[in-house]
Design an enzyme around this catalytic site. Structure first.
Site, PDB file in Angstrom:
ATOM      1  CB  THR A  19     -33.146  35.719  -1.939  1.00 15.21           C
ATOM      2  OG1 THR A  19     -32.371  36.468  -1.791  1.00 15.21           O
ATOM      3  CG2 THR A  19     -34.737  36.490  -2.899  1.00 15.21           C
ATOM      4  N   GLY A  20     -32.334  33.042  -1.894  1.00 17.71           N
ATOM      5  CA  GLY A  20     -31.162  31.901  -1.135  1.00 17.71           C
ATOM      6  C   GLY A  20     -31.540  31.029   0.659  1.00 17.71           C
ATOM      7  N   GLY A  25     -26.656  27.246   4.735  1.00 15.03           N
ATOM      8  CA  GLY A  25     -26.652  28.845   5.040  1.00 15.03           C
ATOM      9  C   GLY A  25     -26.876  29.506   6.452  1.00 15.03           C
ATOM     10  CE1 TYR A  31     -19.530  38.650  -1.810  1.00 11.06           C
ATOM     11  CE2 TYR A  31     -17.961  38.833   0.002  1.00 11.06           C
ATOM     12  CZ  TYR A  31     -18.824  38.220  -0.520  1.00 11.06           C
ATOM     13  OH  TYR A  31     -19.495  37.714   0.905  1.00 11.06           O
TER      14      TYR A  31
END
Length: 292
Positions: free
Chosen positions: A7-8, A12, A163
């Protein structure tokens, strides 16, 4: 061929993880929100490794309808999934925002979205011979606190409070999954300090400070992906473990066992988080479903 979902993974650490898994011969499903970014990431990997096989899937972890749709497509296309890397996340959202389902955005994306996705993909994971789930946390998880009366931070919202709590939840989830799922390796990691792009919501002064910290103590995105890749591929990576860079402050260096946040070691905290996550997402884990 082994199937890996990251995922993502359009940029990055997620992209580096996906590209390296493709280089190693896995069929990699690149999961992300934006179709154009998915296409570009897949094209980059194919150009770098012409023999690789990659596919893409639209996934918005801040929308449980999207999570269910993505998981449904995966279960049709890939009845066996060998590896799930729960990598995507948001960081330091300046004001309290909500997901499509009404959850606080940071907790909803980083933890609840991945909790739901993992549970929905469980039949395919348990059908694989040696499945792994790698969940990416952050060093700030040690400062996190899970307030079960205020998980959505309806009061007292602060960007880094949200976060750190979500990243603590990532570790607690990974450890509890390891305890509950026989035959599935569930591993938590954090990447140390690196310029990954997740800091895009951070305010100007804080971003300036973060850039200086990365320059002094951090490492490249490629190096920051090493804990994820170690947990995903190394035969010595242990279920229920937490890996991070071994250098000063766990900011850089080769992967090594890391100190687990105290709250994530507490079975009662992990059980409360699991129960709350099932209730909020409507996803229950069928851990008796392992194929023979």
């Amino acid at each position: 061929m082994k199937i890996a979902i990251v995922t993502g993974s359009t940029g990055g650490i997620g992209y580096v993880t996906a590209a390296e898994l493709a280089r190693l011969g896995r069929h990699v499903v690149i999961a992300g929100r934006r179709p154009e970014a998915l296409r570009a990431a897949a094209a980059r990997i194919r150009a770098a490794y012409p023999y690789s096989t990659v596919s893409t899937g639209e996934l918005d972890l801040a929308d449980l309808t999207s999570v269910r749709a993505f998981a449904g497509r995966i279960l049709v296309d890939h009845p066996r999934v060998d590896l799930l890397v729960n990598n995507a996340g948001v960081m330091a959202v300046p004001e309290r925002r909500l997901t499509a389902d009404g959850f606080e955005l940071t907790f909803g994306t980083n933890h609840l979205g991945h909790f739901a996705l993992t549970g929905l993909l469980l039949p395919a994971l348990l059908a694989a011979d040696a499945p792994r789930v790698v969940t990416v946390s952050a060093v700030i998880a040690r400062r996190g606190r899970l307030d079960f009366e205020n998980l959505d931070l309806r009061t007292g919202y602060r960007p880094m409070r949200a976060y750190s709590a979500a990243k603590l939840a990532n570790v607690a989830f990974a450890l509890e999954l390891a305890a509950r799922a026989d035959g599935l390796r569930s591993i938590a990691v954090h990447p140390g300090t690196a310029p990954t792009g997740i800091q895009r919501h951070v305010s100007g002064p804080l971003r300036f400070l973060a850039d200086r910290v990365v320059a002094l103590l951090g490492q490249s995105v490629e190096d920051a992906a090493r804990p994820s890749l170690f947990a995903a591929t190394d035969p010595t990576a242990s279920s229920g473990a937490y890996y991070a860079p071994r250098g000063f402050g766990e900011g850089r260096g080769l992967p090594a066992p890391a100190r687990i946040p105290a709250a994530a070691q507490d079975p009662s905290t992990r059980t409360r988080l699991w129960t709350a996550s099932e209730r909020l997402t409507g996803v229950s884990y069928d851990l008796a479903a392992r194929a023979g």
